[in-house]
Design a protein around this motif. Structure first.
Motif, short mmCIF file in Angstrom:
data_model
loop_
_atom_site.label_atom_id
_atom_site.label_comp_id
_atom_site.label_asym_id
_atom_site.label_seq_id
_atom_site.Cartn_x
_atom_site.Cartn_y
_atom_site.Cartn_z
N THR A 79 0.84 -1.19 0.00
CA THR A 79 0.00 0.00 0.00
C THR A 79 0.88 1.24 0.00
OG1 THR A 79 -1.81 -1.10 1.17
CG2 THR A 79 -1.72 1.30 1.32
N ILE A 80 0.55 2.20 -0.84
CA ILE A 80 1.35 3.42 -0.99
C ILE A 80 0.58 4.62 -0.47
CG2 ILE A 80 2.28 5.05 -2.68
CD1 ILE A 80 3.08 2.66 -4.39
N ILE A 81 1.26 5.47 0.30
CA ILE A 81 0.78 6.81 0.63
C ILE A 81 1.90 7.76 0.22
CG2 ILE A 81 -0.12 8.37 2.39
CD1 ILE A 81 -0.81 5.94 4.07
N MET A 82 1.64 8.68 -0.68
CA MET A 82 2.70 9.53 -1.20
C MET A 82 2.26 11.00 -1.22
SD MET A 82 2.52 8.61 -5.31
CE MET A 82 3.74 9.84 -5.75
N ALA A 83 3.19 11.88 -0.86
CA ALA A 83 3.00 13.31 -1.05
C ALA A 83 3.49 13.65 -2.45
CB ALA A 83 3.77 14.09 0.00
N THR A 84 2.71 14.42 -3.18
CA THR A 84 3.09 14.72 -4.55
C THR A 84 2.43 16.01 -4.99
OG1 THR A 84 3.28 13.78 -6.79
CG2 THR A 84 1.21 13.42 -5.62
N ALA A 85 2.87 16.52 -6.15
CA ALA A 85 2.26 17.70 -6.74
C ALA A 85 0.93 17.32 -7.40
CB ALA A 85 3.20 18.32 -7.77
N PRO A 86 -0.03 18.22 -7.44
CA PRO A 86 -1.33 17.89 -8.03
C PRO A 86 -1.23 17.40 -9.47
CG PRO A 86 -1.47 19.94 -6.80
CD PRO A 86 -0.02 19.57 -6.85
N GLY A 87 -0.25 17.89 -10.21
CA GLY A 87 -0.11 17.49 -11.60
C GLY A 87 0.72 16.24 -11.82
N GLU A 88 1.14 15.58 -10.73
CA GLU A 88 2.00 14.40 -10.84
C GLU A 88 1.43 13.24 -10.02
OE1 GLU A 88 6.39 16.21 -11.82
OE2 GLU A 88 5.95 15.74 -9.73
N ILE A 89 0.14 13.01 -10.16
CA ILE A 89 -0.50 11.91 -9.46
C ILE A 89 -0.46 10.68 -10.36
CG2 ILE A 89 -2.63 11.06 -8.42
CD1 ILE A 89 -3.36 13.94 -7.79
N PRO A 90 0.28 9.63 -9.98
CA PRO A 90 0.43 8.45 -10.84
C PRO A 90 -0.88 7.70 -11.04
CG PRO A 90 2.14 8.53 -9.15
CD PRO A 90 1.11 9.54 -8.78
N MET A 91 -0.92 6.92 -12.09
CA MET A 91 -2.12 6.16 -12.43
C MET A 91 -2.47 5.13 -11.35
SD MET A 91 -3.34 7.33 -15.24
CE MET A 91 -4.46 5.99 -15.69
N SER A 92 -1.47 4.64 -10.62
CA SER A 92 -1.72 3.62 -9.60
C SER A 92 -2.46 4.16 -8.38
CB SER A 92 -0.40 2.99 -9.15
OG SER A 92 0.25 2.37 -10.23
N ILE A 93 -2.47 5.48 -8.22
CA ILE A 93 -3.15 6.09 -7.08
C ILE A 93 -4.66 5.97 -7.26
CG2 ILE A 93 -3.58 8.28 -5.91
CD1 ILE A 93 -0.87 6.99 -5.26
N THR A 94 -5.36 5.58 -6.19
CA THR A 94 -6.81 5.45 -6.25
C THR A 94 -7.54 6.59 -5.54
OG1 THR A 94 -6.88 4.10 -4.24
CG2 THR A 94 -6.62 2.94 -6.35
N HIS A 95 -6.89 7.20 -4.53
CA HIS A 95 -7.56 8.22 -3.72
C HIS A 95 -6.62 9.39 -3.47
CE1 HIS A 95 -10.14 4.77 -3.01
NE2 HIS A 95 -11.07 5.59 -2.52
N VAL A 96 -7.22 10.55 -3.26
CA VAL A 96 -6.46 11.79 -3.05
C VAL A 96 -6.99 12.48 -1.80
CG1 VAL A 96 -5.82 14.04 -4.01
CG2 VAL A 96 -6.07 12.06 -5.53
N ALA A 97 -6.06 12.91 -0.93
CA ALA A 97 -6.41 13.73 0.23
C ALA A 97 -5.77 15.10 0.06
CB ALA A 97 -5.93 13.07 1.53
N GLU A 98 -6.59 16.14 0.12
CA GLU A 98 -6.09 17.51 -0.02
C GLU A 98 -5.91 18.11 1.38
OE1 GLU A 98 -8.12 19.84 -3.23
OE2 GLU A 98 -9.44 18.09 -3.22
N LEU A 99 -4.71 18.65 1.63
CA LEU A 99 -4.40 19.24 2.92
C LEU A 99 -4.25 20.75 2.80
CD1 LEU A 99 -3.16 16.17 3.09
CD2 LEU A 99 -2.15 17.06 5.20
N ASP A 100 -4.60 21.44 3.88
CA ASP A 100 -4.42 22.88 3.95
C ASP A 100 -4.25 23.26 5.41
OD1 ASP A 100 -4.26 25.58 3.22
OD2 ASP A 100 -6.43 25.86 3.36
N ALA A 101 -3.11 23.84 5.73
CA ALA A 101 -2.84 24.33 7.09
C ALA A 101 -3.08 23.28 8.15
CB ALA A 101 -3.67 25.58 7.37
N GLY A 102 -2.62 22.06 7.90
CA GLY A 102 -2.73 21.01 8.90
C GLY A 102 -4.08 20.34 8.99
N HIS A 103 -4.92 20.56 8.00
CA HIS A 103 -6.24 19.92 7.99
C HIS A 103 -6.44 19.20 6.65
CE1 HIS A 103 -7.62 22.02 11.63
NE2 HIS A 103 -6.99 23.07 11.14
#
Length: 500
Positions: free
Chosen positions: A211-235
């Protein structure tokens, strides 16, 4: 119902007397692969460190159910097995130790003949990695083949390029055969070819059951990723599937205003001295341990020119730059001219460094962290890695003015070690620019910056080039990061010049 791999319920996280997260909830189920996105400093790296067990969770409920089940099943065979040992992590910084295991690497070590040998080879380093899997899928052979490391097996770690080091760190994490793999901006520093194959690499990793959890740029989300969590100021402000996230309109953020009048005033304080030739190399070759790293390079940079230096990982770019900025002792005896003066004609390294503003991934990796951000920038006036003398009020004031130009002023009194990696990188850029040198050498300066920070920095740099006679050598693996002011290109491949 399947147990989650990771479950954080209303947790509070502290680090160095700072509250990083309050009332944070995040869950990862089997079969999910997560990307963490958000502005620099939003908490992506901090969340990865929290999952890895490196930050203190003070409240709420935190568990790793599936990993804890594996530990319980193997507790008799290995009483020291913990959930943390079933994770692999590739962070923004690394901590290799010398062959004698007495100290960590230091900046410039790779260019010093004696100390550069005090390092494990790729093969020996990977042999130290322990796997807790009963039947490891990621064997040594499969791992080095997948990460394209076969030709580097006998290379000392300190001599690897930034991108080669990133591939090595991913390989080391895979050799653990972890159940959970944490990746902090894994594409940073990788050349175009390796980035193009990264989807396949991640596909092979997830297909093996990791299982992968990765921090990345919005424009560089690999095809293998199934879900995205957006963070802002610790939330965590939103979670979605990758498809849902890509359908959302990209948010546009207004860039910080650039005070061009203030920038012009700062540049006028130290007018650029006149030179004819900033740098000239004639038929220069560099070898290490029988391997030719640079092969008959001839290159001339005249004052006011703006160059992009490009090429794949391991092409020789960092070695070439080290000949210019005074870090490489092999520059002596070579046909090199710097600032209209033949190298080795009596000038000191400090004579060279005071004329250059320099930033590189290695400088970021090894820069000391005991100063405040303002002190780090002031150290640029003295060309030292950190401020080791009494602060001088005029230079401290100039450092603060440059912090305002880069929208950093509210970090002035904050310890360097306590700010986000993106802020650290921007401080090092301000440090390079503050003395208004004749030559800027920026090696991948936008690593770790979000889109707004990148655009603002490029605006500052293009303005400097527009209103001054500054010379620029700029390295990037991303075409969109290269400033508009660049008009010349030198391309390297396997140590040779190739047509751009």
């Amino acid at each position: 119902m399947n147990n989650p791999i990771l479950s954080f319920e209303h947790i509070t996280v502290r680090y160095l007397q700072q509250v990083l997260f309050a009332d944070l909830t995040f869950q990862v189920m089997p079969g999910q692969q997560w990307a963490l996105v958000g502005k620099s400093g939003s908490g992506k790296s901090a969340l990865l460190e929290t999952i890895a067990g490196n930050f203190n969770i003070m409240g709420g409920n935190a568990s790793l159910p599936l990993l804890e089940e594996v530990v319980q099943r193997h507790i008799g065979a290995d009483p020291f097995l913990t959930p943390r040992k079933l994770m692999g992590k590739v962070g923004a910084k690394y901590a290799f130790r010398t062959l004698s295991n007495t100290t960590e690497f230091y900046y410039q070590q790779r260019f010093n003949a004696h100390d550069s040998e005090d390092a494990l080879t790729v093969r020996r380093y990977l042999a130290t990695i322990q796997s807790y899997a009963e039947q490891p899928f990621w064997t040594y052979e499969r791992t080095i083949d997948t990460l394209h490391l076969a030709h580097l097996q006998e290379q000392q770690l300190i001599k690897l390029s930034n991108g080669e080091t990133k591939r090595l760190l991913i390989a080391a994490a895979l050799l653990k055969n972890p159940l959970l793999l944490l990746l902090d901006n894994p594409l940073t520093g990788l050349d175009k070819q390796t980035r193009a194959t990264f989807n396949d690499i991640l596909g092979a990793i997830t297909a093996s059951g990791i299982t992968i959890i990765m921090a990345t740029a919005p424009g560089e989300i690999p095809m293998s990723i199934t879900h995205v969590a957006e963070l802002d100021a610790g939330h965590i402000v939103r979670t979605s599937t990758r498809e849902e996230y890509q359908m959302q309109e990209a948010a546009t953020t207004e860039l910080p205003p650039l005070d061009e009048q203030e920038l012009r005033a700062l540049l006028a304080l130290a007018p650029t001295p006149a030179f004819e030739v900033i740098a000239q190399l004639k038929d220069v070759s560099i070898s290490y341990g029988g391997k030719r790293v640079l092969d008959q390079i001839s290159w001339e940079v005249r004052q006011g020119e703006r160059w992009a230096l490009v090429g794949p990982n391991g092409a020789g770019k960092s070695t070439l730059l080290s000949l210019l900025n005074g870090d490489n002792p092999q520059a002596y005896g070579k046909n090199i001219t710097l600032f209209d003066r033949k190298r080795g004609s009596g000038e000191s390294i400090w004579d060279i460094k005071k004329k250059i503003g320099f930033v590189s991934p290695e400088l970021f990796q090894y820069f000391p962290s005991q100063n405040t951000c303002q002190q780090v920038i002031e150290s640029g006036f003295y060309d030292t890695l950190g401020l080791f003398r009494k602060s001088q009020a005029p230079n401290a004031a100039l450092a603060l003015r440059w912090m305002r130009v880069l929208a950093l002023e509210h970090f002035a009194a904050t310890p360097f070690r306590k700010v986000a990696a993106s802020v650290q990188r921007l401080c090092l850029l301000a440090r390079a620019m503050a003395k208004n040198p004749p030559l800027f050498i920026f090696d991948e300066p936008c690593q770790g910056l979000d889109a707004e920070q990148q655009q603002h920095f490029k605006h500052v740099l293009d303005t400097i080039c527009q209103v001054s006679n500054a010379t620029l050598i700029y390295v990037s693996h991303y075409q969109q990061e290269i400033p508009a002011s660049v008009t010349h290109v030198l391309q390297l491949d396997q140590g040779k010049q190739v047509e751009a």
